[in-house]
Design an enzyme around this catalytic site. Sequence first.
Site, PDB file in Angstrom:
ATOM      1  N   LYS A   1       0.850  -1.196   0.000  1.00 54.38           N
ATOM      2  CA  LYS A   1       0.000   0.000   0.000  1.00 54.38           C
ATOM      3  C   LYS A   1       0.879   1.238   0.000  1.00 54.38           C
ATOM      4  O   LYS A   1       1.122   1.869   1.020  1.00 54.38           O
ATOM      5  CB  LYS A   1      -0.934  -0.023   1.210  1.00 54.38           C
ATOM      6  CG  LYS A   1      -1.938  -1.169   1.167  1.00 54.38           C
ATOM      7  CD  LYS A   1      -2.876  -1.142   2.352  1.00 54.38           C
ATOM      8  CE  LYS A   1      -3.896  -2.267   2.268  1.00 54.38           C
ATOM      9  NZ  LYS A   1      -4.841  -2.267   3.401  1.00 54.38           N
TER      10      LYS A   1
ATOM     11  N   ALA B   1      -3.426  -7.433   9.610  1.00 58.84           N
ATOM     12  CA  ALA B   1      -2.695  -8.695   9.509  1.00 58.84           C
ATOM     13  C   ALA B   1      -2.961  -9.618  10.694  1.00 58.84           C
ATOM     14  O   ALA B   1      -3.204 -10.818  10.518  1.00 58.84           O
ATOM     15  CB  ALA B   1      -1.197  -8.415   9.372  1.00 58.84           C
TER      16      ALA B   1
ATOM     17  N   LYS C   1      -4.846   6.438   1.684  1.00 59.67           N
ATOM     18  CA  LYS C   1      -5.621   6.428   2.936  1.00 59.67           C
ATOM     19  C   LYS C   1      -4.698   6.394   4.148  1.00 59.67           C
ATOM     20  O   LYS C   1      -5.112   6.763   5.253  1.00 59.67           O
ATOM     21  CB  LYS C   1      -6.613   5.271   2.952  1.00 59.67           C
ATOM     22  CG  LYS C   1      -6.019   3.888   2.733  1.00 59.67           C
ATOM     23  CD  LYS C   1      -5.408   3.263   3.959  1.00 59.67           C
ATOM     24  CE  LYS C   1      -4.740   1.944   3.613  1.00 59.67           C
ATOM     25  NZ  LYS C   1      -3.984   1.362   4.750  1.00 59.67           N
TER      26      LYS C   1
ATOM     27  N   ASN D   1      -0.955   2.938  11.342  1.00 61.54           N
ATOM     28  CA  ASN D   1      -0.677   4.360  11.113  1.00 61.54           C
ATOM     29  C   ASN D   1      -1.480   5.231  12.077  1.00 61.54           C
ATOM     30  O   ASN D   1      -0.963   6.201  12.633  1.00 61.54           O
ATOM     31  CB  ASN D   1      -0.999   4.735   9.661  1.00 61.54           C
ATOM     32  CG  ASN D   1       0.018   4.191   8.684  1.00 61.54           C
ATOM     33  OD1 ASN D   1       1.113   4.724   8.535  1.00 61.54           O
ATOM     34  ND2 ASN D   1      -0.347   3.114   7.995  1.00 61.54           N
TER      35      ASN D   1
END
Length: 524
Positions: A267, A300, A384, A451
Amino acid sequence: MNCSRLGQPLLHQARYRSRILSSDAASVFHYLVQGQGPKLHLSFSSPPTHPALRRRFYVQSSAVISNPTSPFHRQLPQSPQTATRADVLKPASSLWSTRSSRASLSPPPNNTRHLPVRRSSQVTKMTVNNFTKKHKVTVIGSGNWGTTVAKLVAENCAEHPDTFEKDVQMWVYEENVTLPKDSKHFDASIGEQPQKLTHILNTYHENVKYLPGIPLPHNLVANPSLVDAVKDSSILIFNLPHEFIGNICRQIKDHIAPYARGISCIKGVSVTDDKIELICNYVSDALNIYCGALSGANIASEIANEQWCETTIAYNTPLVDRRDENGKPVGNGESNDHSKQLTPLPLNYPPLGHDEWSLLFSRPYFTVSMVSDIVGVSLAGALKNIVAIACGYVEGHGWNMTAKTAVMRRGMQEIIRFANEFFPGQIEPRTFWEESAGWGDMIVSCTSARNWRCSKLAVERNLPIEEVEKTELNGQKLQGISTTREVSSFLRAKGAEERYPVFMAVERIIDQEIKVEEIPKLFK
């Protein structure tokens, strides 16, 4: 059905009853058996298919030939997924297809009632094929997300040996790891001496550093040699921080199969002041192969623990790889964007279209949606992360969910604006609204992913986010930090800063040029 007339070849068609619950479901399973014998009675119906393609077939099961002395009397397989040619009654004129999870067979006769089905334009309906090759799969990357993807892929390769080689290679950046005495893998003869991470993975089948506590399939092979791991692989899955992808491609360029195909689970985007490039497109150009993208509302640790979620895979099957109903190629050697020549996937391999990618990635706990919008899926997944950092800052400051919602709404506006401005005419707007890679990923990333968590802790601890990254991620990297800096630099070079206030503000907060309290000013 009864068959008499000794010595005459007979055709036995199994009767079935089924109900198809998805709009793109395939033909119903049935056996077609040819042989000889007096008054042979065959009654068959298949069990439900596996959930990988989200098809549900409900069939009452029984399979028996009443005459045990017949030359083709034997036990029928319990599941079409595990059927092999040896399972099918011999002699037989039609055998299992090796195409996909549906194991499609000859069509039912004209007088058999069946439901109509719609097919994707990228689904290849195959007849009986004797593929002499299977797809070898390599996962490049072994962090927590890389290991998680390798786990589910290895599970599927073991379950579908007609399409994939059983063993899955996973390239591991070699590290020394010390197992503590309280570890269940502690070996007193070794003690607390450092051990190679690949040795631990292949011996104990657990990534004790990046995915501890999760048992891994025994057919997942950790390999410290990148070149050896990708050798002869027809499927390459890229799953590592995007800043390393350039070096990886340079190392494997001359060592991969020329017909290999890829999926990027990264990503991020590759950005310079002059241009912005999708990771999958970068891989395609660097290796002269075709590469799709996987992105979605995925965490994950939850997937590794087999907690259900969904994802989106974008793959626009190259024209050179498309085959007709008889397995013949229909492409002309060009890629879909006509920008380069691709080496065709050899015809002795099973095809690689939407069904096959779904077969490789789908698990009962991991639902896959297949689309062709490479740009939309890739940009949504990369950008994002910038918005997620902004939401972490907002929550760390003490603002509530309504404040985060405002940031998410404005952030999604900027993502779509960015896609339309720098990739005009190349996205499907519904990707952002209907797919897991769009709003689904945005919501998860801004409420529970790394994040968001690290930026929230940065405000609460009054520390730079890079310091939190070092203490919280066990050596792994936040994609959002590098993406924010690269995208902001690109926007400044294009003179577009004012059109992307959220993106630019996140960079300034990371660099401690402005404070979180100034975010509301962006909305005036």
